[in-house]
Write an enzyme that holds these catalytic residues in place. Structure first.
Site, short mmCIF file in Angstrom:
data_model
loop_
_atom_site.label_atom_id
_atom_site.label_comp_id
_atom_site.label_asym_id
_atom_site.label_seq_id
_atom_site.Cartn_x
_atom_site.Cartn_y
_atom_site.Cartn_z
N GLY A 88 0.80 -1.22 0.00
CA GLY A 88 0.00 0.00 0.00
C GLY A 88 0.83 1.26 0.00
O GLY A 88 2.06 1.23 0.02
N THR A 91 -0.75 6.10 4.61
CA THR A 91 -2.00 6.16 5.34
C THR A 91 -1.78 6.81 6.69
O THR A 91 -0.64 6.97 7.14
CB THR A 91 -2.64 4.77 5.50
OG1 THR A 91 -3.99 4.92 5.95
CG2 THR A 91 -1.87 3.93 6.49
N GLY A 168 -2.12 -5.14 8.80
CA GLY A 168 -3.53 -5.52 8.82
C GLY A 168 -4.48 -4.44 8.38
O GLY A 168 -4.38 -3.92 7.27
N PHE A 169 -5.43 -4.07 9.28
CA PHE A 169 -6.53 -3.17 8.88
C PHE A 169 -6.68 -2.03 9.86
O PHE A 169 -6.21 -2.09 11.01
CB PHE A 169 -7.85 -3.95 8.78
CG PHE A 169 -8.34 -4.53 10.08
CD1 PHE A 169 -9.17 -3.80 10.93
CD2 PHE A 169 -7.99 -5.83 10.45
CE1 PHE A 169 -9.64 -4.33 12.12
CE2 PHE A 169 -8.46 -6.38 11.65
CZ PHE A 169 -9.28 -5.64 12.48
N CYS A 186 -3.79 6.59 0.95
CA CYS A 186 -3.63 5.40 0.11
C CYS A 186 -3.42 5.76 -1.36
O CYS A 186 -3.65 4.94 -2.24
CB CYS A 186 -4.83 4.46 0.26
SG CYS A 186 -5.06 3.87 1.95
#
Length: 230
Positions: A88, A91, A168-169, A186
């Site tokens: 990614g 963020t 992870g998230f 992102c």
């Protein structure tokens, strides 16, 4: 007769560790240590749940120009910048955002990266849906989305080492939304970021959302036995 693969997956224990609010470096160290233990089969599958002090993290292929604010602005805002080994772009993590770092073995029955990412998306979709938010996916873009892929409420960035996961998230419950304006989240410039607080008009109880994240993760990954450790 030996148990089926699916039965073995359901019986696998999951340890849930809630770290509270921590700096990125501390959580990263804990996650990396547990990943190494899991690779050596010296620890069970683990889900870290936490919130970070303000930080911008850059994935392996992140474009540094997606951080829009100069260093002095970030310093004044108390926001760290950290390069990570996940996938990614750039963020934001900060107070009011639930971060989940699963350290789980995908072997033998879940060795499928796309399936794993979709399962993490579904965890956040299920949590949002439990509050009446119509969450889903956006074609060609990873994460949890509202309004048919027009507003992003949850981000994903993972790393998989010999089929053991890390990173992870991140689900936006009630973060400081202005911090997202200091980056191109992102790398997506044309779709805004939102939060549960913005969408619901109130911030749902933090511990309640944490509990629902844990339950949704356990349900999605078929792991029924869990222990809780602070």
């Amino acid at each position: 007769m030996p148990p089926s693969t699916e039965s073995a997956a359901e019986a696998r224990p999951l340890e849930v560790i809630r770290l509270g609010r921590v700096r990125y470096a501390e959580a990263f160290e804990r996650m990396e240590a547990r990943r190494d233990e899991r690779l050596a089969d010296h620890a069970p599958d683990t889900l870290f749940l936490l919130e970070h002090e303000p930080v911008f993290t850059l994935g392996r292929r992140a474009d540094p120009t997606n951080i829009l604010a100069p260093p002095e602005v970030l310093e004044a805002a108390g926001i760290e910048v950290v390069e990570t080994g996940r996938g990614g772009d750039v963020t934001y993590h900060g107070p009011g955002q639930i971060v989940g770092y699963p350290v789980v073995s995908l072997a033998p029955e879940r060795k499928d990266v796309k399936r794993y990412v979709a399962d993490l998306e579904q965890v956040m979709i299920d949590v949002c849906s439990s509050y009446g938010l119509e969450a889903g996916r956006s074609p060609g873009q990873i994460g949890c989305w509202l309004n048919e892929g027009q507003r992003k409420i949850g981000a994903i960035g993972v790393r998989i080492t010999k089929w053991v996961t890390s990173h992870g998230f991140a689900l936006n419950v009630s973060p400081r939304m202005g911090h997202f304006g200091l980056i191109v989240p992102c790398g997506i410039a044309d779709k805004p970021v939102t939060s549960m607080e913005v969408e619901l008009g109130r911030a749902p109880p933090w511990d309640e959302v944490m509990d629902r994240c844990e339950a949704a993760f356990r349900e999605r990954f078929g792991q029924r036995r869990a222990t809780l450790r602070a």
